[in-house]
Design a protein around this motif. Structure first.
Motif, mmCIF file in Angstrom:
data_model
loop_
_atom_site.group_PDB
_atom_site.id
_atom_site.type_symbol
_atom_site.label_atom_id
_atom_site.label_comp_id
_atom_site.label_asym_id
_atom_site.label_seq_id
_atom_site.Cartn_x
_atom_site.Cartn_y
_atom_site.Cartn_z
ATOM 1 N N LYS A 104 35.444 112.546 83.779
ATOM 2 C CA LYS A 104 35.607 111.006 83.498
ATOM 3 C C LYS A 104 36.453 110.734 82.198
ATOM 4 O O LYS A 104 36.887 109.718 82.162
ATOM 5 N N TYR A 105 36.851 111.888 81.464
ATOM 6 C CA TYR A 105 37.821 111.730 80.211
ATOM 7 C C TYR A 105 39.367 111.898 80.768
ATOM 8 O O TYR A 105 40.074 111.685 79.942
ATOM 9 N N CYS A 106 39.552 112.607 81.863
ATOM 10 C CA CYS A 106 40.675 113.186 81.980
ATOM 11 C C CYS A 106 41.901 112.543 82.783
ATOM 12 O O CYS A 106 41.587 111.797 84.130
ATOM 13 N N GLY A 107 42.931 112.385 82.680
ATOM 14 C CA GLY A 107 43.973 111.429 83.066
ATOM 15 C C GLY A 107 44.505 112.003 84.275
ATOM 16 O O GLY A 107 45.157 111.363 85.101
ATOM 17 N N LEU B 99 49.304 129.962 82.468
ATOM 18 C CA LEU B 99 49.409 128.957 83.636
ATOM 19 C C LEU B 99 48.082 127.984 83.693
ATOM 20 O O LEU B 99 47.088 128.531 83.790
ATOM 21 N N GLN B 100 48.559 126.959 83.401
ATOM 22 C CA GLN B 100 47.411 125.733 83.324
ATOM 23 C C GLN B 100 47.555 124.804 84.308
ATOM 24 O O GLN B 100 48.771 124.439 84.555
ATOM 25 N N GLY B 101 46.527 124.347 84.874
ATOM 26 C CA GLY B 101 46.534 123.494 86.189
ATOM 27 C C GLY B 101 45.412 122.583 86.465
ATOM 28 O O GLY B 101 44.357 123.314 85.834
ATOM 29 N N LEU C 12 38.848 128.435 79.754
ATOM 30 C CA LEU C 12 38.080 127.423 80.600
ATOM 31 C C LEU C 12 37.026 126.703 79.358
ATOM 32 O O LEU C 12 36.098 127.473 79.006
ATOM 33 N N ARG C 13 37.354 125.785 79.091
ATOM 34 C CA ARG C 13 36.677 125.181 77.915
ATOM 35 C C ARG C 13 35.188 124.748 78.576
ATOM 36 O O ARG C 13 34.939 124.429 79.663
ATOM 37 N N HIS C 14 34.150 124.827 77.868
ATOM 38 C CA HIS C 14 32.898 124.663 78.194
ATOM 39 C C HIS C 14 32.662 123.028 78.041
ATOM 40 O O HIS C 14 31.784 122.747 78.556
ATOM 41 N N GLU C 15 33.609 122.369 77.210
ATOM 42 C CA GLU C 15 33.610 121.075 76.720
ATOM 43 C C GLU C 15 32.596 120.419 76.034
ATOM 44 O O GLU C 15 32.541 119.524 74.974
ATOM 45 N N THR C 16 31.247 120.925 76.284
ATOM 46 C CA THR C 16 30.050 120.532 75.440
ATOM 47 C C THR C 16 29.010 121.639 75.877
ATOM 48 O O THR C 16 28.902 121.919 77.027
ATOM 49 N N MET D 16 35.619 123.034 73.113
ATOM 50 C CA MET D 16 35.077 121.814 73.499
ATOM 51 C C MET D 16 36.309 120.645 72.745
ATOM 52 O O MET D 16 37.002 120.643 71.877
ATOM 53 N N MET D 17 35.655 119.526 73.340
ATOM 54 C CA MET D 17 36.497 118.168 72.801
ATOM 55 C C MET D 17 35.842 117.735 71.510
ATOM 56 O O MET D 17 34.513 117.589 71.570
ATOM 57 N N ILE D 18 36.432 117.232 70.726
ATOM 58 C CA ILE D 18 35.999 116.774 69.383
ATOM 59 C C ILE D 18 35.689 115.187 69.496
ATOM 60 O O ILE D 18 36.870 114.616 69.515
ATOM 61 N N GLY E 69 40.096 120.199 70.377
ATOM 62 C CA GLY E 69 41.161 119.259 70.076
ATOM 63 C C GLY E 69 40.298 117.943 70.237
ATOM 64 O O GLY E 69 39.171 118.088 70.680
ATOM 65 N N PRO E 70 40.835 117.028 69.516
ATOM 66 C CA PRO E 70 40.157 115.625 69.725
ATOM 67 C C PRO E 70 39.967 115.057 71.065
ATOM 68 O O PRO E 70 41.202 115.200 71.722
ATOM 69 N N PHE E 71 39.123 114.417 71.291
ATOM 70 C CA PHE E 71 39.009 113.426 72.592
ATOM 71 C C PHE E 71 40.017 112.345 72.223
ATOM 72 O O PHE E 71 40.282 112.051 71.298
ATOM 73 N N ILE E 72 40.831 111.915 73.191
ATOM 74 C CA ILE E 72 41.976 111.160 73.204
ATOM 75 C C ILE E 72 41.831 110.339 74.381
ATOM 76 O O ILE E 72 41.967 110.845 75.423
ATOM 77 N N PRO E 73 41.550 109.035 74.447
ATOM 78 C CA PRO E 73 41.330 108.115 75.551
ATOM 79 C C PRO E 73 42.569 108.164 76.420
ATOM 80 O O PRO E 73 43.712 108.198 76.031
ATOM 81 N N LEU F 232 49.728 114.323 82.202
ATOM 82 C CA LEU F 232 48.953 113.419 81.089
ATOM 83 C C LEU F 232 47.542 113.528 81.308
ATOM 84 O O LEU F 232 47.046 112.556 81.780
ATOM 85 N N LEU F 233 46.851 114.396 80.302
ATOM 86 C CA LEU F 233 45.543 114.371 80.439
ATOM 87 C C LEU F 233 44.996 113.212 79.400
ATOM 88 O O LEU F 233 43.901 112.835 79.760
ATOM 89 N N TYR F 234 45.705 112.614 78.442
ATOM 90 C CA TYR F 234 45.395 111.556 77.838
ATOM 91 C C TYR F 234 46.646 110.834 77.239
ATOM 92 O O TYR F 234 47.607 111.510 77.578
ATOM 93 N N ASP F 235 46.340 109.725 76.556
ATOM 94 C CA ASP F 235 47.767 108.841 76.301
ATOM 95 C C ASP F 235 48.264 109.600 75.225
ATOM 96 O O ASP F 235 47.765 110.178 74.223
#
Ligand code: 5AD
Ligand code: FES
Length: 354
Positions: free
Chosen positions: A74-77, A112-114, A166-170, A207-209, A237-241, A313-316
């Motif tokens: 839900k958070y990802c561009g 290599l990220q995708g 592989l981030r666990h995200e939370t 995780m995202m902060i 890294g910080p969450f960015i909308p 662009l994962l975030y703005d």
């Protein structure tokens, strides 16, 4: 009740010495308003980092090779539901020339990220990884391509990949479910991390902060997870909308909280690899520099070709989208030297990670 500066400083000292605090103490340290105590936390994290890594900052060359993704986080561009994303895929030759160019510039680790792009099935990924391995036997190959089955991870490892992010995200299951659509599973993400470790990858989680729905106690759960999982790297890294997501109007994570967590993680896992992330550099023009001063020891300049960068662009407002690789590395080295550190080009293999 407001506590004295000395109380918080004692927490920092105890964290450094015992690599542990109680849940309540972790929360007190992360949320205290005491400026002097927070400065002390930063200082101790920097001291520990310098004891282990000196003034060195490791470079990893990031190649964002596909923004197709079958997931709809839900958070990802670049989630599949975002019909406005302009999709691209690099060819194997594009990826190999990115690595060659990166090698010339001095990089010895390629990331290599995708997105989770079904086009890059095991056969195609194995071919790419083996070709990079052949062309650059002295380099580390890091993959960051999401959740796969254990056999798939094993094939990629056998083809020559060494590391996996592989981030666990939370670490909180309910929070994970809040951030992801119901097709995604917290347990599967955790299983992937376990599988990667068992196979022998050096593993990065993270995780995202400040992500939507994140509560103070979730940070403690993240720290407990890091303590038990013992990753080689922790990417935070910080969450960015992102404007094309349902979290478009949520507020971003803060620089301050990201820096505090970097420092706490440095004290908790002294020799872990801690990147100062692009997201941190996006919410603050000198965020990555601040990250290094708070205990981070890795930066990941972008090696992707200029014409696709602004599509990943994962975030703005993501930074480093306009620069060519050589420019990005020059910029990064200058930034790192400005705060008294030096980028070094190496796999970092002389360091024992655990
Ligand atoms: N803000 C910050 N980080 C994000 N990521 C994805 N979307 C965002 C966002 N909106 C992070 C996730 C993912 C990594 C590749 O990028 O943590 O694992
Ligand atoms: Fe990429 Fe500055 S680090 S342009």
């Amino acid at each position: 009740m407001i506590k004295e500066t000395e109380y918080y400083k004692d927490l920092v000292d105890r964290l450094e010495k015992t690599k542990d605090l109680s849940n309540e103490e972790f929360t007190e340290l992360l949320f205290c308003d005491d400026k002097e105590a927070v400065e002390y936390l930063t200082e101790r994290a920097r001291a520990v980092r310098e004891k282990i890594y000196g003034k060195e900052v490791y470079l990893r060359g990031l190649i964002e090779f596909t923004n197709y993704c079958k997931n709809n986080c839900k958070y990802c561009g670049i989630r599949c539901g975002n019909k406005n994303a302009d999709r691209y895929r690099l060819s194997k030759d594009d990826i190999l020339s990115c690595c060659d160019m990166g090698y010339e510039l001095g990089f010895r680790t390629f990331v290599l990220q995708g997105g989770e792009d079904p086009y890059f099935n095991d056969d195609r990924m194995v071919e790419i990884v083996s070709d990079i391995r052949k062309a650059h036997p002295d380099c580390a190959i890091t993959l960051s391509i999401g959740e796969r089955e254990k056999e798939s991870y094993q094939k990629l490892f056998d083809a020559g990949a060494n590391r996996y992010l592989l981030r666990h995200e939370t670490a909180n299951k309910a929070h994970y479910e809040y951030l992801h659509p119901k097709e995604m599973s917290f347990d599967h993400r955790m299983q992937c991390l376990k599988d990667l470790k068992e196979i022998g990858y050096q593993v990065g989680c993270g995780m995202m902060i400040g992500s939507p729905g994140q509560k103070p106690e979730h940070f403690v759960e993240d720290l407990r997870f890091l303590q038990s999982f013992k990753p080689e790297m922790v990417g935070i890294g910080p969450f960015i909308p992102h404007h094309d997501t349902e979290f478009a109007n949520c507020s971003a994570g803060t620089v301050d909280m990201t820096l505090r967590l970097l420092s706490v993680i440095r004290l908790l896992l002294p020799d872990v690899l801690l990147p100062a992330t692009t997201a941190l550099g996006t919410i603050d023009p000198i965020g990555r520099e601040k990250g290094i001063l708070a205990g981070a020891n890795v930066v990941m300049p972008n090696l992707s070709p200029g014409n696709v960068r602004e599509k990943y662009l994962l975030y703005d407002n993501k930074i480093c989208t306009g620069d060519e690789a050589a420019e990005c590395i020059r910029c990064m080295s200058a930034r790192v030297s400005k705060v008294g550190y030096a980028v070094i080009i190496s796999r970092g293999d002389h360091i024992s990670y655990r």
